[in-house]
Design an enzyme around this catalytic site. Structure first.
Site, PDB file in Angstrom:
ATOM      1  N   ASP A 299       0.811  -1.220   0.000  1.00 31.16           N
ATOM      2  CA  ASP A 299       0.000   0.000   0.000  1.00 31.16           C
ATOM      3  C   ASP A 299       0.846   1.274   0.000  1.00 31.16           C
ATOM      4  OD1 ASP A 299       0.771  -0.967   2.599  1.00 31.16           O
ATOM      5  OD2 ASP A 299      -0.392   0.661   3.474  1.00 31.16           O
ATOM      6  N   GLU A 300       0.210   2.325  -0.439  1.00 32.93           N
ATOM      7  CA  GLU A 300       0.701   3.699  -0.265  1.00 32.93           C
ATOM      8  C   GLU A 300       2.168   3.893  -0.656  1.00 32.93           C
ATOM      9  OE1 GLU A 300      -2.034   5.318   3.312  1.00 32.93           O
ATOM     10  OE2 GLU A 300      -0.403   4.025   3.937  1.00 32.93           O
TER      11      GLU A 300
END
Ligand code: TNX
Length: 485
Positions: A299-300
């Site tokens: 993620d991210e």
């Protein structure tokens, strides 16, 4: 809680647990005996009864646990619980069902059953009834972030206790992030020596030895909860980069990080040694994890190009597969080419996860505005964040995961999981405040048929659990939406 599929009060004489009672299991099945022993550990302190686990069918006033492989309609986790005046019988096709049945039984007794000191009142009575029950979704999970703040083994076990009481079956443990590396890796000892040495706010951090991790896995397994380990990559990895600086591309001199920004770090996707390192890490953790999954985060990521990211995810997917596990990642991994065996964990959008469907990958639903246990309940809540919104009880309870996302239907998802990120919580007391009563509400979202769920009925039932939480030492939020007694 969660509400069973069918519950029939038969109107017969109630059952009273007496000091002569025993918990009866079939001979020759140690696993069932262990489930019986866990039930006894709940019932013995408060009743003061001996409650031996016995294989003698002649004992009167019994609680009997029995496996019935022919009861196929009960499925992998279903059970039937029958209470008559002279016995309590739990029957299941598989052992998980027997365990869930014991959790229902626990809730049928008065709240004082959770007391640690023996008490003679109230009478330990149960109404005559039949419950036939099984879950809506196979995947009913919660994630605890032990990286932003470290939680001790004992604290993690308390969280697992909470999950077990509400029939959740998957414990996802977020073991590494920018602020801390929490699991011993024998081939790379600096990960914990250096990377495990702090946490958000600058506290001392901590880590689990592999033996302690195995202890957590065993504790969960005894409660029919599968552990899913997560090592977040390619971002959220600063703790590894300060331990082994050669793993970074060198744009930014790594230093211990105790803040709460996300997305800034990345393991270098263009260096061969990054994959050698990840192969070692994934291999060691896979070897001590009996469950079939390994979560790679994903993620991210702000420091890599899309092309770098996609190639990285695909290579790591091969490494995870090589170690005999199925990969899971947060929804961003659906930008890459996935295997059908990979699971995608939806959290933010309804478009990215939908891409997973075209690879045949199934989805775990964790939508932030409903399921993020780290969101504040209301603007005044002392703990928690608010980027995904405020989540009081009705918001957590009143929704349907299968109609939540465009283009994704019930057959595309394995179930639901409630993440508890720990930027703002530093111990289990704070964790419980955010998890209770929302986690029981989400457990019912995952277990009970949609048509049987009703907010007003739920509010009334959950209110009756507060005395249990007090006796169990579970801190909780006294939501104004619940008619506490
Ligand atoms: C987003 S959810 C994150 C985490 C944070 C969380 C805080 C997800 C996959 N990533 O790194 O801790 O928000 O709510």
């Amino acid at each position: 809680m969660p509400l069973p599929v069918t519950l029939n009060l038969t109107g017969g004489e109630p059952f009273t647990l007496k000091d002569s009672a025993a918990i009866v299991v079939d001979a020759g099945n140690d696993d069932v005996a262990r489930t019986a022993e866990l039930l006894a550990l709940v019932l013995r302190p408060s009743t003061g009864y001996a409650l031996p686990v016995s294989t003698s069918p002649s004992v009167r006033g019994v609680i009997a646990l029995r496996l019935a492989p022919d009861r196929t309609a009960l499925g992998a986790e279903g059970y039937e619980l029958t209470v008559t005046s002279d016995s309590v019988r739990i029957v299941a096709k598989e052992r998980a069902g027997l365990f869930h049945g014991t959790q229902t039984l626990r809730q049928l007794f008065p709240a004082q059953i959770e007391q640690q000191l023996a008490t003679s009142s109230p009478a330990w009575m149960l109404p005559a009834l039949t419950i036939v029950d099984q879950p809506r979704f196979a995947w009913r999970g919660s994630m605890l972030d032990v990286a932003r703040h470290f939680f001790t083994v004992d604290e993690v076990k308390q969280y697992i206790d909470l999950m077990a009481l509400y029939k959740l079956n998957t414990f996802h443990i977020h073991l590494a992030d920018d602020q801390g590396w929490r699991i011993e890796i024998k081939s790379h000892p600096k990960l914990t020596e250096v990377g495990g040495s702090t946490q958000v706010g600058g506290g001392p951090g901590g880590f689990y030895t592999q033996a302690q991790y195995a202890d957590i896995v065993k504790y969960a397994a005894d409660r029919f909860i599968m552990v899913v380990p997560e090592i977040d990559m390619p971002a959220h990895i600063n703790a590894a980069l300060i331990s082994y600086p050669e793993l970074s591309c060198g744009q930014r001199p790594p230093a211990l990080y105790t803040g709460t920004e996300v997305g800034f770090s990345a393991i270098c996707p263009d260096k061969e040694e990054s994959y050698t390192f990840l192969n070692d890490v994934i291999g060691e953790i896979a070897a001590i994890t009996p469950g079939p999954y390994f979560h790679i985060g994903g993620d991210e990521v702000k420091a890599l190009t899309t092309e770098q990211y996609n190639k990285f995810i695909e290579r790591v997917q091969d490494i995870v597969t090589k170690h005999g596990k199925r990969m899971i990642g947060w929804e961003e991994i659906a930008h890459a080419q996935l295997k059908a065996s990979t699971l995608v964990q939806q959290w933010q959008t309804d478009t990215v996860a939908a891409k997973a469907v075209k690879y045949g990958s199934k989805i775990i639903m964790s939508p932030g505005p409903r399921m993020y246990l780290d969101m504040k309940y209301n603007p005044e809540t002392e703990l928690g964040l608010r980027w995904a919104g405020l989540i009081d009880m009705q918001t957590a309870y009143e929704w349907d995961p299968t109609t939540y996302m465009k283009g994704v239907s019930e057959t595309d998802m394995v179930g639901i999981e409630a993440p508890l990120w720990s930027e703002t919580i530093r111990n289990i007391t704070a964790a419980m405040f955010l998890a209770v009563p929302r986690l029981p509400a989400l457990a019912e979202v995952g277990w009970t048929p949609q048509a049987a769920r009703n907010w007003n009925d739920f509010r009334r039932r959950i209110a009756a659990h507060a005395p249990r939480w007090n006796l169990l030492g579970f801190n909780f939020y006294e939501s104004p939406q619940i008619p506490w007694q």
